[in-house]
Design an enzyme around this catalytic site. Sequence first.
Site, PDB file in Angstrom:
ATOM      1  N   GLU A   1       0.798  -1.237   0.000  1.00  0.00           N
ATOM      2  CA  GLU A   1       0.000   0.000   0.000  1.00  0.00           C
ATOM      3  C   GLU A   1       0.827   1.280   0.000  1.00  0.00           C
ATOM      4  OE1 GLU A   1      -3.013  -0.047   3.002  1.00  0.00           O
ATOM      5  OE2 GLU A   1      -4.109  -1.643   2.002  1.00  0.00           O
TER       6      GLU A   1
ATOM      7  N   GLU B   1      -5.658  -8.267   0.121  1.00  0.00           N
ATOM      8  CA  GLU B   1      -6.374  -7.993   1.377  1.00  0.00           C
ATOM      9  C   GLU B   1      -7.810  -7.625   1.066  1.00  0.00           C
ATOM     10  OE1 GLU B   1      -4.765  -4.885   3.903  1.00  0.00           O
ATOM     11  OE2 GLU B   1      -2.744  -5.687   3.720  1.00  0.00           O
TER      12      GLU B   1
HETATM   13  C1  PNW Z   1      -4.552  -1.832   5.205  1.00  0.00           C
HETATM   14  N1  PNW Z   1      -7.705   3.807   5.412  1.00  0.00           N
HETATM   15  O1  PNW Z   1      -4.398  -0.537   5.611  1.00  0.00           O
HETATM   16  C2  PNW Z   1      -3.276  -2.476   5.685  1.00  0.00           C
HETATM   17  O2  PNW Z   1      -2.538  -3.108   4.671  1.00  0.00           O
HETATM   18  C3  PNW Z   1      -3.446  -3.351   6.873  1.00  0.00           C
HETATM   19  O3  PNW Z   1      -2.236  -3.407   7.570  1.00  0.00           O
HETATM   20  C4  PNW Z   1      -4.601  -2.845   7.713  1.00  0.00           C
HETATM   21  O4  PNW Z   1      -4.707  -3.485   8.945  1.00  0.00           O
HETATM   22  C5  PNW Z   1      -5.847  -3.015   6.890  1.00  0.00           C
HETATM   23  O5  PNW Z   1      -5.741  -2.375   5.633  1.00  0.00           O
HETATM   24  C6  PNW Z   1      -7.103  -2.514   7.578  1.00  0.00           C
HETATM   25  O6  PNW Z   1      -7.038  -1.148   7.812  1.00  0.00           O
HETATM   26  C7  PNW Z   1      -5.267   0.500   5.496  1.00  0.00           C
HETATM   27  O7  PNW Z   1      -7.660   4.567   6.385  1.00  0.00           O
HETATM   28  C8  PNW Z   1      -5.206   1.447   6.497  1.00  0.00           C
HETATM   29  O8  PNW Z   1      -8.527   3.996   4.533  1.00  0.00           O
HETATM   30  C9  PNW Z   1      -6.001   2.537   6.459  1.00  0.00           C
HETATM   31  C10 PNW Z   1      -6.881   2.688   5.413  1.00  0.00           C
HETATM   32  C11 PNW Z   1      -6.959   1.749   4.396  1.00  0.00           C
HETATM   33  C12 PNW Z   1      -6.150   0.650   4.449  1.00  0.00           C
END
Ligand code: PNW
Length: 470
Positions: free
Chosen positions: A169, A377
Site C-alpha cells: 500500500e 487484502e
Molecule cells: C490496510 N484507510 O491498511 C493495511 O494493509 C493493513 O495493515 C490494515 O490493517 C488493513 O488495511 C485494515 O485497515 C489500510 O484509512 C489502512 O482507509 C487505512 C486505510 C486503508 C487501508
Amino acid sequence: MNFNKDFIWGCATSSYQIEGAASEDGKIPSIWDVYADEQGRIRDGKNGRIACDHYHRYKEDVKLIKDLGVNAYRFSISWPRCFSYTNERGILKPVINEKGFDFYDRLIDELLENGIDPWITLYHWDLPAILETQGGWRNRDIHNWIADYSAEVAKRFSDRVTKFFTLNEMPCIIGGYMGWMAPGFQVSEKEHINIVHNMLLSHGNMTKAVRANAKQNVLIGCAQNGLGNYPATDSKEDYDAFIKAMNCVEANPQAYAPLEGSKCFDANSLIYYLDAIHFGKYPEKAFEIFKDKMPEIKDGDMELISTPTDIQGINIYEGRPIAAGSALGVKDDGWHVADFPCGMDITGAKWPITPKSMNYYFKFISDRYKKPIYVSENGMSNADIVSRDGKCHDPQRIEFTERYLEELSKGIESGADVRGYFHWSLMDNMEWSNGYKERFGLVHVDFETQKRTPKDSYYWYKDLINSFRK
Ligand code: PNW
C-alpha cells in the site's frame, strides 16, 4: 458465486500488527515503535510491544491457519528484526541479525509442514527508525537500502518461498508523511510526489534484487490499494463515467485522506503508480497537472521502476459510486462521485460496505495491465465480542465477505483475471493508529490473556473454501 478449483484462498497479517517481541533477539526499533512508545500517537496510548505475541505463539497460529483450510498465508517480514545498522561517520552500514532471520525460518518451515504456501510481504510499513533519521522515504537512497534487505530475504527463503510482494500500500506509506501514520508529520505535496518516486524506485529495485537472488522461479509484485470505484447505476453513461474517473490522475476520488484535517495530496491515483510500474511512464496528464511538482526523473529511473513483475496484488476495502455528469461546484470532467444512500451499510470502522468494488474495478485493472491479480487484502472491522456460550458470533463479517466475493465472482466472469483472495485478517491485531479498537480478524484475540477464539466467520470461510475444492 463460482470460483475454479485452482483459485488461491488465503488470509493475511503483517509483522508489526501481530508479532510483539518489539525489542527481543536483537530487533531494533521501527518507526512504529517510535510513533507508539516515544510519541504516544496510537489510540489510548497503546503500542505493538506485545500485540498478538505471535513471535512466541506462531505454532498455535499456524495451527489455526491450517484448520482454516486455506492454501496460502500472506505475512510480512520485519526489516528491523533482520537488519540493524551501524553509523560510521554518517554512512549507514547494514548488519544482519541472524536471530531475526531464524524466526522467519521457523515460521516458514512450520507453514510448509502444515501444507500452507508462504507468501512474503517484504515491506509492510515497519521501517527501521534509524533510516527515518536519514530521511526515510524522502531519501532517494532508500531504494538501495531496501534492495539490500530484500536480496538477503530472497537468498535465505527463496528455496522454500516462491511468492513475494514488494511494498504494501504505497498510498498508506504516504499517510506517514501526511500525519496519520508513522512517522507522523506533514510534508509538502511536491515532497509527497517525490516520495512516490522513491517508493516506485524501491519497488523496482526490490523486484530486481529478489529475482537476482532467487533460487527458483518466483512470482513478484506489489500490493497496492486505492478506492475500488464502480458505476453508480447499470447505465452506459455511468459506466463511461466510471472509466473516466479511473483514468484520472488526480487522487479524488481514488484515494482517501482518512484523518480529518490531513491533506490528501493529488498524485495518488491507481494509474499514477501502476502505469509507472507496468508501462514505465507516468501518465502524460500528470505532467500537465503537477508541472514542477513532478519528481526529478534520472536516467534509468523509469526502466528500474518498470522491472517486469509477475503479479499484481490489490488490497481492497471500499469504493465510491461514479455517475455521469458534473457535480455542483466541480470542474466538468463528465463524471462525479454520487451520494451514498441515507443509512448506508457500514463497518465497525465506519467504512462504507461497497461490494461492487470487487467487480468493475478488477476488470479495469486486468484489462489495462494484463497481469494476474491477487486480492491481497479484503475484510472488515467489527465490534466482535465473545458471547457467554464461548463463541464469537460475527454475522456482519460473513455477510460482508459473501457480498464482496459474489461481486468478485461476477468480475471474474466478465474477464477480470483474478486468481486468489486473501482475507484480512487471520486474527484481530494492532490496527495501526487505531490501536486495538478495530477488530479485523477471522479469529478473536483477547489481548489480556492472548486467548484465540475462531469466530463464526472463520468456520464459514472454511466451509466456503471447501465447497470450491470439490
Ligand atoms: C490496510 N484507510 O491498511 C493495511 O494493509 C493493513 O495493515 C490494515 O490493517 C488493513 O488495511 C485494515 O485497515 C489500510 O484509512 C489502512 O482507509 C487505512 C486505510 C486503508 C487501508
